[in-house]
Design a protein around this motif. Structure first.
Motif, PDB file in Angstrom:
ATOM      1  N   LYS A 143       7.236 -11.459 -37.616  1.00  0.00           N
ATOM      2  CA  LYS A 143       7.252 -12.948 -37.483  1.00  0.00           C
ATOM      3  C   LYS A 143       8.145 -13.716 -36.515  1.00  0.00           C
ATOM      4  N   ILE A 144       7.681 -14.634 -36.093  1.00  0.00           N
ATOM      5  CA  ILE A 144       8.479 -15.409 -34.821  1.00  0.00           C
ATOM      6  C   ILE A 144       9.611 -15.899 -35.444  1.00  0.00           C
ATOM      7  N   THR A 145      10.706 -15.631 -34.855  1.00  0.00           N
ATOM      8  CA  THR A 145      11.890 -16.131 -35.394  1.00  0.00           C
ATOM      9  C   THR A 145      12.502 -17.291 -34.140  1.00  0.00           C
ATOM     10  N   GLN A 146      12.036 -17.098 -33.243  1.00  0.00           N
ATOM     11  CA  GLN A 146      12.482 -18.124 -32.134  1.00  0.00           C
ATOM     12  C   GLN A 146      11.505 -18.033 -30.765  1.00  0.00           C
ATOM     13  N   LEU A 147      11.387 -19.448 -30.554  1.00  0.00           N
ATOM     14  CA  LEU A 147      10.440 -19.665 -29.400  1.00  0.00           C
ATOM     15  C   LEU A 147      11.281 -20.760 -28.607  1.00  0.00           C
ATOM     16  N   VAL A 148      11.282 -20.377 -27.439  1.00  0.00           N
ATOM     17  CA  VAL A 148      11.923 -21.309 -26.419  1.00  0.00           C
ATOM     18  C   VAL A 148      11.032 -21.366 -25.370  1.00  0.00           C
ATOM     19  N   ALA A 149      10.547 -22.880 -24.871  1.00  0.00           N
ATOM     20  CA  ALA A 149       9.593 -23.011 -24.079  1.00  0.00           C
ATOM     21  C   ALA A 149      10.298 -23.861 -22.745  1.00  0.00           C
ATOM     22  N   TYR A 150       9.861 -23.313 -21.578  1.00  0.00           N
ATOM     23  CA  TYR A 150      10.543 -23.971 -20.632  1.00  0.00           C
ATOM     24  C   TYR A 150       9.251 -24.618 -19.788  1.00  0.00           C
ATOM     25  N   LYS A 151       9.202 -25.855 -19.170  1.00  0.00           N
ATOM     26  CA  LYS A 151       8.247 -26.247 -18.250  1.00  0.00           C
ATOM     27  C   LYS A 151       8.620 -26.072 -16.875  1.00  0.00           C
ATOM     28  N   ARG A 152       7.559 -25.189 -16.195  1.00  0.00           N
ATOM     29  CA  ARG A 152       7.985 -24.863 -14.905  1.00  0.00           C
ATOM     30  C   ARG A 152       7.254 -25.906 -13.921  1.00  0.00           C
TER      31      ARG A 152
END
Length: 111
Positions: free
Chosen positions: A102-111
């Motif tokens: 299961k996904i526990t963490q999702l960190v998204a960075y805009k490039r």
């Protein structure tokens, strides 16, 4: 669950692209965290509310996986391109899985 994490990762992106709320709900752990360049959401209810909001705000979502980098059995960095109603975003997602896949963490960075 190492090989299954790659399958689950691809399932996550496919489900997001197809706006499959039920499948996304199954992919996230109860204590999942989502952080992007604007906000932070903790717990499945908050994360799902944010994702459903994205789905409601945009008629079309196109998502292309440019590259997947595996840093460990449960951690991945994913370079993706997202088109939201035609507007292109280049994003780097850092995604962590628990031992249950299961996904526990999702960190998204805009490039």
């Amino acid at each position: 669950m190492t090989t299954n994490n790659i399958d689950q990762l691809q399932n996550y992106f496919y489900s997001f692209r197809s706006k499959n709320v039920e499948e996304l709900n199954n992919i996230f752990s109860e204590d999942v965290e989502l952080k992007d360049w604007n906000n932070e959401f903790v717990g499945k209810p908050q994360v799902m509310e944010e994702i459903v909001g994205i789905f409601q705000n945009f008629d079309t979502i196109e998502l292309d996986i440019v590259q997947i980098y595996k840093s460990s059995n449960n951690k991945f960095a994913c370079e993706i391109t997202i088109h939201l109603d035609g507007e292109m975003l280049r994003v780097m997602d850092l995604i962590d899985f628990n031992d249950d896949g299961k996904i526990t963490q999702l960190v998204a960075y805009k490039r």
